[in-house]
Write an enzyme that holds these catalytic residues in place. Structure first.
Site, PDB file in Angstrom:
ATOM      1  N   HIS A 158      35.677  43.166  41.630  1.00 46.33           N
ATOM      2  CA  HIS A 158      36.321  44.315  40.817  1.00 46.33           C
ATOM      3  C   HIS A 158      36.070  44.235  39.363  1.00 46.33           C
ATOM      4  CE1 HIS A 158      39.295  47.400  41.052  1.00 46.33           C
ATOM      5  NE2 HIS A 158      40.039  47.013  40.009  1.00 46.33           N
TER       6      HIS A 158
ATOM      7  N   ASP B 268      35.811  42.749  46.470  1.00 46.93           N
ATOM      8  CA  ASP B 268      36.822  43.055  45.620  1.00 46.93           C
ATOM      9  C   ASP B 268      38.322  42.628  46.069  1.00 46.93           C
ATOM     10  OD1 ASP B 268      38.968  44.701  44.357  1.00 46.93           O
ATOM     11  OD2 ASP B 268      37.521  46.276  43.737  1.00 46.93           O
TER      12      ASP B 268
ATOM     13  N   SER C 256      38.952  51.641  38.883  1.00 45.15           N
ATOM     14  CA  SER C 256      40.233  51.090  39.088  1.00 45.15           C
ATOM     15  C   SER C 256      41.532  52.171  38.929  1.00 45.15           C
ATOM     16  CB  SER C 256      40.703  49.713  38.523  1.00 45.15           C
ATOM     17  OG  SER C 256      41.670  49.233  39.157  1.00 45.15           O
TER      18      SER C 256
END
Length: 283
Positions: A258, A225, A147
């Site tokens: 995620h 995600d 991320s």
């Protein structure tokens, strides 16, 4: 001066947590190191992992399950914190996506952030510290992240291909100058000159390059995600790689979100990718 906070036996090696005073941030910083058994007898390759928003130096080490394969491959794992802590910047703890836990792996230029929020320089400082203090092969260091940390890994590698032999990422923020997270952070840390933002935008950096990593770049992205459509923009990096003639392996996985269930599923593939890259002779 390194302060050992704790250590724990792990897959025949040792998992350690350290604190030290950073020149780059001007504050005490924490990081974790997994040392496989092979590191007790010789210098071995190393992999940096940069974590995402709200995370610490513990998150990856506790949740990803990376040590088993790192022990097999004889690879050191290094996981720094995601921001300075205790900087005393007004409002630095008010938002989960700005300030503490959200350093974005850049060197802030705007007051009051610019005194301590210098995570780009800190990662380079930590790399030198690790070479000096641990049995790391200096010419066999790679980097990955998730991320915000995936953004950091891509930017660190693209700006320092002489320091990081290979790069991969999990659900990275691929074009932070174009997404809400990045626009918010870059506006605060770097100001309103959007041209300066491009120094920390992996897609923009790649557009100015020609095949910086011939051995390919590996990215995994979950299609469930929640941040995929608006924040991560892997298609921007994919297009930039095509323009730069940069080999890219971009896996899109149905059903994965995620979080660290996703990372733990594919971490072994990333470790083996980096191990293969680090065993190859430099071009």
């Amino acid at each position: 001066m390194l302060e050992l906070i704790s250590e724990h036996g792990c897959f025949g090696g040792v998992q350690r947590f350290y604190r030290h005073q950073s020149t780059a941030t001007g504050l005490a910083m924490r990081f974790s190191v997994f040392l496989p058994a092979q590191a007790s007898a010789a210098r071995v390759p190393a992999l940096f992992y940069l974590a995402g928003l709200t995370c610490t130096e513990e998150t990856f080490i506790i949740k990803a399950g990376a040590q088993r394969v790192a022990a097999e491959l004889g690879m050191i794992l290094i996981a720094p914190d995601t921001s300075p802590r205790g900087a005393g910047v007004p409002g630095e703890t008010d938002n989960w996506d700005l300030g503490v836990g959200a350093g974005f792996y850049l060197d802030a230029t705007e007051t009051p952030w610019n005194t301590h929020y210098r995570m780009y320089s800190y990662i380079l400082e930590l790399r030198e510290l690790l070479i000096r203090e641990f049995p790391v092969q200096a010419n066999r260091i790679s980097i990955t992240g998730h991320s915000m940390g995936g953004h950091g890994a891509l930017v660190m590698a693209l700006r320092n291909p002489d320091k990081f032999r290979s790069v991969s990422a999990f659900a990275p923020i691929c074009a932070p100058s174009q997404c809400p997270w990045g626009i918010k952070a870059f506006s605060a840390y770097l100001g309103n000159d959007r041209q300066s933002w491009l120094e920390y935008d992996a897609s923009a950096l790649m557009q100015q390059m020609q095949t910086p990593f011939p051995g390919s770049i590996l990215i995994d992205q979950g299609l469930s995600d929640q941040f995929f459509p608006d924040q991560l923009l892997p298609q921007a990096f994919e297009a930039a790689c095509l323009q730069a003639q940069q080999p890219l392996t971009l896996h899109r996985h149905a059903g994965y979100d995620h979080g660290y269930y996703f990372i733990s599923t594919f971490i072994e593939a990333h470790l083996r990718f980096h191990h293969s890259q680090l065993q190859a002779e430099p071009a």
